[in-house]
Design a protein around this motif. Sequence first.
Motif, PDB file in Angstrom:
ATOM      1  N   THR A  38       0.826  -1.217   0.000  1.00 50.82           N
ATOM      2  CA  THR A  38       0.000   0.000   0.000  1.00 50.82           C
ATOM      3  C   THR A  38       0.852   1.255   0.000  1.00 50.82           C
ATOM      4  N   THR A  39       2.155   1.109  -0.160  1.00 54.65           N
ATOM      5  CA  THR A  39       3.060   2.253  -0.222  1.00 54.65           C
ATOM      6  C   THR A  39       3.817   2.220  -1.539  1.00 54.65           C
ATOM      7  N   ARG A  60      -0.245   2.476 -10.092  1.00 47.22           N
ATOM      8  CA  ARG A  60      -0.759   3.843 -10.239  1.00 47.22           C
ATOM      9  C   ARG A  60      -0.301   4.484 -11.553  1.00 47.22           C
ATOM     10  N   GLY A 115      -6.683   8.473  -5.115  1.00 43.64           N
ATOM     11  CA  GLY A 115      -6.238   8.008  -3.807  1.00 43.64           C
ATOM     12  C   GLY A 115      -5.380   9.074  -3.158  1.00 43.64           C
ATOM     13  N   TRP A 116      -5.574   9.306  -1.872  1.00 48.70           N
ATOM     14  CA  TRP A 116      -4.786  10.299  -1.150  1.00 48.70           C
ATOM     15  C   TRP A 116      -3.565   9.620  -0.543  1.00 48.70           C
ATOM     16  N   TYR A 117      -2.424  10.234  -0.768  1.00 47.71           N
ATOM     17  CA  TYR A 117      -1.149   9.680  -0.334  1.00 47.71           C
ATOM     18  C   TYR A 117      -0.341  10.735   0.411  1.00 47.71           C
ATOM     19  N   SER A 137       5.287   6.963  -1.131  1.00 43.53           N
ATOM     20  CA  SER A 137       3.968   7.593  -1.016  1.00 43.53           C
ATOM     21  C   SER A 137       3.042   6.607  -0.334  1.00 43.53           C
ATOM     22  N   GLN A 138       2.646   6.932   0.876  1.00 43.24           N
ATOM     23  CA  GLN A 138       1.832   6.037   1.695  1.00 43.24           C
ATOM     24  C   GLN A 138       0.357   6.269   1.441  1.00 43.24           C
ATOM     25  N   ASP A 139      -0.355   5.199   1.144  1.00 44.91           N
ATOM     26  CA  ASP A 139      -1.797   5.262   0.937  1.00 44.91           C
ATOM     27  C   ASP A 139      -2.472   5.558   2.270  1.00 44.91           C
ATOM     28  N   ARG A 141      -5.560   5.626   2.795  1.00 48.58           N
ATOM     29  CA  ARG A 141      -6.809   4.861   2.907  1.00 48.58           C
ATOM     30  C   ARG A 141      -7.973   5.754   3.336  1.00 48.58           C
ATOM     31  N   GLN A 143     -10.482   6.572   1.394  1.00 48.84           N
ATOM     32  CA  GLN A 143     -11.545   6.438   0.401  1.00 48.84           C
ATOM     33  C   GLN A 143     -12.929   6.721   0.980  1.00 48.84           C
TER      34      GLN A 143
END
Length: 256
Positions: A38-39, A60, A115-117, A137-139, A141, A143
Amino acid sequence: MSSSLSTAPAAPPEWPGAVDLLAALGDPMLALMDELSTTMFCAKDVDGRYVAVNQAFVDRTPERSRRAVVGRCAGDLFVTSLAEHYVQQDAQVLSTGRAVRHVLELIRRPGGGPGWYLTSKQPVRLDGRLVGLVSVSQDLRSQDMDDVAVSSLSRVVELVRERITDGITVADMAAAAGCSPSTLDRRMRKVFSLSPQQFVLRARIDHATALLAVDGVALAEVAVRAGFSDQAAFTRTFGRLTGETPAQYRRRSSTR
């Protein structure tokens, strides 16, 4: 096997800049980055070419394999506005030799949802010579948060960045976010796992660590530029949060 390894990596790139960057990073670190699902991770040479990426990064982009990404630049893979943003960030890191940390970004996958990172970039050196940078870039989460809520956090992040030396109150941050202090607190804990006050403190410590890596900046000046009332308060807080004094951190950084 981790899902991030579902697509086999390409053979190591062989152009000189890539060879130097891979040597500086080392196989263990690259293997560890491959495990992150997820990163997003990437390493770029000084010319902006991708030298290493993990599958979370590939996911991505419009491509389906790391082989199709390595050797290309941001402009080949992302829409113009996003590519220009990445190039500007990279130039800042490479020209100053300083990291950028905790930048809130909306990253869209072609044909997919946003998605916000939270992105950080670090310069990489080999034998004292700048050979590229690494980015994670860390997700976040987020959503289940609407765009208005996350947009409000983006404004708060920018406010803290611009006023790092000032006395930033929760009321200031809530005003920038356009919500009540209690709503801001809930949003920040949800996305950053930090209260607003903790976020400001972390931003100041992050800024201080970047300044400590710069030769010739006195500790008292670092304290002021990082938003602390005096050097003593800075030293106490830095030691409590990092486990070492600013002087110890500076000495350790200078040996890297």
